[in-house]
Write a protein that holds these residues in place. Structure first.
Motif, short mmCIF file in Angstrom:
data_model
loop_
_atom_site.label_atom_id
_atom_site.label_comp_id
_atom_site.label_asym_id
_atom_site.label_seq_id
_atom_site.Cartn_x
_atom_site.Cartn_y
_atom_site.Cartn_z
N UNK A 55 28.06 43.56 27.86
CA UNK A 55 28.23 42.24 27.24
C UNK A 55 27.65 42.24 25.83
N UNK A 56 26.43 42.78 25.71
CA UNK A 56 25.76 42.82 24.40
C UNK A 56 26.62 43.55 23.37
N UNK A 57 27.33 44.55 23.81
CA UNK A 57 28.16 45.34 22.89
C UNK A 57 29.53 44.72 22.68
N UNK A 58 29.76 43.56 23.29
CA UNK A 58 30.99 42.85 23.00
C UNK A 58 32.15 43.17 23.93
N UNK A 59 31.91 43.86 25.02
CA UNK A 59 33.01 44.10 25.96
C UNK A 59 33.31 42.83 26.73
N UNK A 60 34.55 42.73 27.20
CA UNK A 60 35.03 41.55 27.92
C UNK A 60 35.53 41.97 29.31
N UNK A 61 35.72 40.99 30.18
CA UNK A 61 36.32 41.22 31.51
C UNK A 61 35.63 42.37 32.26
N UNK A 62 34.31 42.31 32.28
CA UNK A 62 33.55 43.42 32.86
C UNK A 62 33.54 43.29 34.38
N UNK A 63 33.96 44.34 35.07
CA UNK A 63 33.88 44.33 36.53
C UNK A 63 33.34 45.66 37.03
N UNK A 64 32.70 45.60 38.20
CA UNK A 64 32.24 46.81 38.86
C UNK A 64 33.25 47.08 39.96
N UNK A 65 33.84 48.23 39.96
CA UNK A 65 34.92 48.45 40.92
C UNK A 65 34.54 49.44 42.01
N UNK A 66 33.43 50.11 41.85
CA UNK A 66 33.03 51.07 42.88
C UNK A 66 31.55 51.37 42.75
N UNK A 67 30.88 51.43 43.89
CA UNK A 67 29.49 51.88 43.92
C UNK A 67 29.40 52.87 45.06
N UNK A 68 28.98 54.08 44.77
CA UNK A 68 28.95 55.10 45.82
C UNK A 68 27.72 55.97 45.67
N UNK A 69 27.07 56.19 46.81
CA UNK A 69 26.05 57.24 46.84
C UNK A 69 26.78 58.57 46.82
#
Lengths: 322, 322, 322, 322
Positions: free
Chosen positions: A263-277
Motif C-alpha cells: 500500500x505504501x508503495x502505491x499498489x492497488x487491489x492487494x490480495x493474498x491468494x495463497x499461504x503455505x508452509x
C-alpha cells in the motif's frame, strides 16, 4: 559466449525498446567479467547438447519435451551427463526426452497454487525477477504469454536456462537476462511482473517494491511471493546471521505488514491468494541437488522451527495492481 | 520521431552488433535534443507523404521510382510540395514518380567517375561517412550492397533520406544514422567505407583517416574523395576564414601529401583514380537549392580562382586498403 | 605514493579551482594504474634522498642549490647514486650541492634564447606542457612566476621532478601533474603557457593549438617551440616511420605554415623570436643519459641531414597572444 | 555563490582527502542547478550581513556571540531583518549580538540530553548527517571537535549556516556541504558520525545504517537519534501517507528493533542513552517559524496521539561503535 542478439531483435520493435539504451553495454561488460573456467565448461556443456526439436512440447501442465521415437540409450546418457554437469538444479522439474531433471524444488506445485489466481497471461509480455533456472518462464509461455523475460544475475542459472532452451527446440519465446532488477531502466512496460523468493533477500524491501512497480505498465499486475511470519501489522522478523541456513535474509514480514508495504508503495487491489508452509516433499535433496535441503534447515526435534529457532518457512503469494 | 528499431533489428545479428552497446543511448539523447519546430515540420512532411510502392525501381543507373500508372496531378503536386519543404536539397538527383528532385550537385556524375575503380559492392556491408541526403547509399544498394549505412549529424539530411526511403517503398536496405564518425565505436566491420567531401572539414585529417580505418574490416576498402591542390609532397593549403565561401575548411592536401597521409596511417595499395575540377554543370543553383552555388564562389573574372583567390575546387578520389 | 595535497590546497582558492572538479579523480586512477616495480623503486629513491634546505638557491641563472658547508663525501655519493637511479635525465642541467646532473639537453641554452622575448613572468601563474624533468619550471620560478605547473604523462619525469624539489628544500612554487593536456578541463586561467617540443608529436597540430588556447586567460601569452623546416606557406613535412630516430613525429611545419596555423586558431600578435639548428653541444650523450643522442641521429656524412635523409633538426620559438 | 574553497583546502591534506575525487564536481553541478530567485535572495541576505568578529564566543553552553560594545539599534534591526529573510528557522536557538534566533526546536535541549553519553569530541573530525541549520555543528566545535562537517541537501539550511558562520566571525571549523549521504564516497574517516532525525525518513533504514558505517573510521562512534515506538523486537510502525503531518515517514522502529537493525549492520557496543517524548516546549511555533508545529500535529483531545491516530512522537538516542 551467450548471444543475446535474438532478444535484441525482439525488443527492438516492441515496448521494451528503451532497454536497448543500456542492456547491450551491460551484457557486454558482464560477458567480459564472467568468463572463467567454470563458466566456459558450462558453455561447453550447452554446445555439446544436440540440436533437437521436440515432436511433443507441453508447457501447460509441466515442462515436457518428447520425440515420437525415443532417444538411443547412448544419447540419453550423454544428455543426462551434460545436464548433470550444470548441477545443482534448484528449480524444476524438467522432463526432456524421458530424462527427468528432478530439481530441489517442485516449482510446478508453486505454479499450480498461484496460477488460478492471477490474470490471464494470454498474449502478455511478462517479467520474472530472480527466475533461477527459468522453470516458471516456460510455464508462463505455456499459459499463453507472448514473451517471458527472466532476470537473475547467476551465470549457472543462465546456462541451465540455455540448456533447457536448446532441448526445447531453441524456443525463442522465453529469454534469460543476467542482470539484477536494480540494473534495469524503468521500463513501465510489462503486463505482469513476478517476484518469487526475492523480497526477504533485499536489504530494502520498499525499494524492491518500487523497482517492481517501475517495470509494470500502467495497469500491470504484480505477483509477489515471499517468506512471511505469523503476526500483526508492523511486525517483520529480521533474523540474525542466518535463517534456515540462508545468509542475507533481511525482513520477513507478517501478512498485514506486507500488505501495508505494498500500500505504501502505491499498489492497488492487494490480495493474498495463497499461504503455505513449505513441506519436505516440495523442497528436498535429489540426484540433481545433492547438498543440504529443507530437512537439514529445520530443528530435528521440531519441524515447526528452523535450526536457528525461528518459525519454519511459510510462504505467501500476494497479487496487486499498479 | 524517427524509429531506428528496424536498424537495430538488422545489426543485432550481424557484424555491426557491438554498435548496439552505444548507439541506442546516443540516438535517444539525440532525439531529445533535436526536437524543435523545424524538425517537427520536417517529420510532419514525411508523415504526410503517401505509403507507396514503386512498380519499377532503378538504383543501378540512377535513383528512380515509377508506377505503371502515373500519379494524379493532385498527388504529384502534393508530393512535390512536401519534398520542397525539405529544401535545400544538396545531393541528388532523385526521380520519383516523374517528380525530379534536382539537387545542387549531380552526385550521379561523381558516382559514375568512381564506380569503375572500386571493388565490387555485391553483398557488402558499406558505410558512407557524411552521406548528406543519402543519394549514394541508394546507388550502393543499386550496385549490390547488402546493407548501406550512412552517417551524418544533420537532421535535415536524415529527413530527406527518410522521405526518399518512404517513396522508394520503405526500403530497409539503406539506413541513415545521425551521428558523427567520432561518436562511433571502432567496429572494424565494414567491407567498404566511403568518405566523400569530409576530410578538408576536419581539424585533424590524420584522426579522420584513423577513424575511417577503425570502421573497416581487415581487408576492407576505403574510398576517399577530397578537395586537393596542385602541389608537391608536404604541401597542404590551409585557407583563411573561408574557402569558396565555406567556413571550417582546414587542410586541403596536394595529391602526394594525401598519399603520404594515408601511408602514415597504415593504409595499403593507395591509388588515385580520379581528379576532376568541379564544373558549373555539376554544382549549381536549382529550384531545389536556391541560394548561392559554385558560380558565386568563383572569381567572376577568373573561374580558376575562388572569390578568396585560392585555386578553384578540384577534387580527387583515392582508393586504399586497410 | 606522490601526494598532490599541497597542489590541491594551492588551487582550491585560486583561478585554477575548477581543475579540482576533475584532477583528484584522475590522479587517483593514475596512481592505481602506475604502481609497478620500477615506479616503486623511483619513489624509494626519492624517499631516501635527505630532507635538505639550501643556504643558497639560484633559479635565475641556473638551477643551483648550495650549502655553505659542503656535503660529506659519503652524502654526495649517496645522493649521486639515488639521482643516477632516476636516469635517463633528458632535460637539465641541475647543480645540487656540487653534484652536477648533466642531462642530455642544455635546456638552459633554450631558456636563454627565449627569455628575452617573452612577457615578464613576475607574479604569473604559468603552465609548461610536456615539461619533462621540470627544468624550465624552476627557471620560470626564478623569473618571478608565482606558480609554475608542469604537465607530462611520464612517471619517470614526475619522479625526477620530485627528487629535484626535495633537494631544493621541498619548494612548493612549482608542481608536476602527470596528465596530458587533452585530459585538462578548459581552464582559461594561465597567464603564460609554454609548449616546447610537443607540437610535432601530435597527430593533430591544430587541436594542440586549441588546447593550449583553452588554458590561457583572455590576454595570456603562448610560447611555442617546435621543429620546423625551411619552406613556404602551406608546407609541412610529414616524415615516414621515424624522424631523427624518433617515432610518432607527424607534422613539422615551415615557419609561415606555423604562423598560418596559429592564425587559423585565433592567436594574435604572432612573432618568431628564435630559429636555431640544434647543435651537437646542446643535445648529447652524458653520464646521465648514456644511450644514443643527436650525433647518432644525423647522417654521419652530412650533419645537415638526419639518418633518414630529412633536414637535420631546426627549432623555432613562436610567441602569440590569445 | 557559495565558495567551498576553504573546505577543499582543509581536506586536501587530512583523512577526508579522497572526498576531493568527487565533491568539487558534485558541488559545481549543484551550484548550477540551485541558482534560482529565492536562492539568490538568500545569498544576497548573507552578503549584506556585516563582517563582524565577536569579542565573546560561547559554543560550549549555547551558540552565543557578543561584542563588548552592543550593536547600534539600526545595525540590530538590519541584521534581524536579514536573518528573518532566511526563515523558517527550524533548529536553534542562536544568540547573536543580543538578537535571539528562536527556532522551532530547542536543539540545545537535545544536545544536553545526549552529550553526557557520547565519547569526547576533543580534537575529533565529526560528521552530522541531516544537519539542518547546522546548530549542532557549532556545539560540536564547542565540545572540542577539530572539524565539524554537516551535510544536508536543502539550500535554505546552507544559507542559514553561512549566515551564522559570518556572524560568528567567519569561523572555518565547521562546514556545511549540500549533499545527501548517498552521494558521499565511503570515506571510513570520521571519528564520530551523528544522524539525528533522519532514519525514519529513509525508505531503507538498513542502507542508511550501512552508509553511516561507511563514513566512520575503524573505531568510530555513531550517535543515532530517531523516532521510536513502544514495542517488541521485530516491530516497526510504517505509517500511512503522513505521520504527525510529515510526509515521507517510512519505518519507525521499536527500541529492540532498532538495536536489532544496528546489530544486523555490524555495529558493536549498542546502547540506548535517552528516550524522550517530544514536548510542546521543545518544538513549537515562534516568530522565526510561524507555520504549524507540534501542537498542530497532535490530536487536540489526546496529546498522546498524532492527528492521524498514531502514538505521539517519542525519540530515542542510540550509541554504537563500528
Amino acid at each position: 559466449m551467450i548471444d543475446f542478439g535474438n532478444f535484441y531483435q525482439i525488443i527492438a520493435k516492441n515496448q521494451l525498446a528503451p532497454w536497448l539504451e543500456t542492456l547491450p553495454a551491460q551484457l557486454s561488460t558482464w560477458q567480459k567479467n564472467t568468463i572463467d573456467n567454470r563458466f566456459n565448461q558450462w558453455i561447453n556443456s550447452i554446445d555439446h547438447l544436440p540440436n533437437i526439436t521436440p515432436d511433443v512440447l507441453d508447457l501447460l501442465h509441466s515442462v515436457t519435451a518428447k520425440k515420437h521415437q525415443p532417444l538411443s540409450e547412448g544419447e540419453t546418457k550423454r544428455i543426462t551427463h551434460l545436464l548433470m554437469s550444470l548441477s545443482p538444479w534448484r528449480k524444476g522439474p524438467f522432463s526432456l526426452y524421458d530424462i527427468f531433471v528432478d530439481a530441489e524444488w517442485r516449482s510446478d506445485w508453486k505454479w499450480q497454487r498461484l496460477t488460478p489466481h492471477i490474470g490471464s497471461l494470454e498474449g502478455k509480455t511478462v517479467l520474472d525477477v530472480g527466475c533461477n533456472s527459468g522453470y516458471h518462464l516456460w510455464r508462463m509461455i505455456g499459459a499463453g504469454a507472448k514473451l517471458a523475460v527472466g532476470i537473475d544475475p547467476m551465470p549457472l542459472f543462465l546456462c541451465q536456462f540455455e540448456a533447457i532452451r536448446k532441448l526445447l527446440g531453441n524456443d525463442q519465446r522465453a529469454h534469460f537476462i543476467p542482470v539484477g532488477i536494480e540494473d534495469m531502466p524503468k521500463l513501465n512496460a510489462f503486463d505482469t511482473v513476478f517476484s518469487m523468493g526475492v523480497l526477504y533477500h533485499r536489504r530494502s524491501p520498499l525499494d524492491h517494491l518500487y523497482q517492481l512497480k517501475d517495470q509494470l505498465n500502467h495497469s500491470g499486475q504484480l505477483i509477489l511471493e515471499t517468506l512471511v511470519i505469523d503476526g500483526e501489522e508492523h511486525q517483520a522478523l529480521m533474523p540474525g546471521e542466518r535463517y534456515a541456513q540462508m545468509r542475507n535474509v533481511y525482513f520477513i514480514p507478517s501478512i498485514p505488514t506486507m500488505v501495508n508495504w505494498l500500500t505504501k508503495c502505491g499498489f492497488k487491489n492487494i490480495t493474498v491468494v495463497d499461504i503455505s508452509k513449505t513441506t519436505l516433499e516440495e523442497q528436498r535433496k535429489t540426484d540433481w541437488m545433492t547438498s543440504d535441503s529443507l530437512i537439514d534447515f529445520l530443528d530435528p526435534n521440531d519441524h515447526n522451527k528452523t535450526v536457528e529457532g525461528y518459525s519454519a518457512p511459510m510462504r505467501a503469494v500476494f497479487i496487486a495492481n499498479k
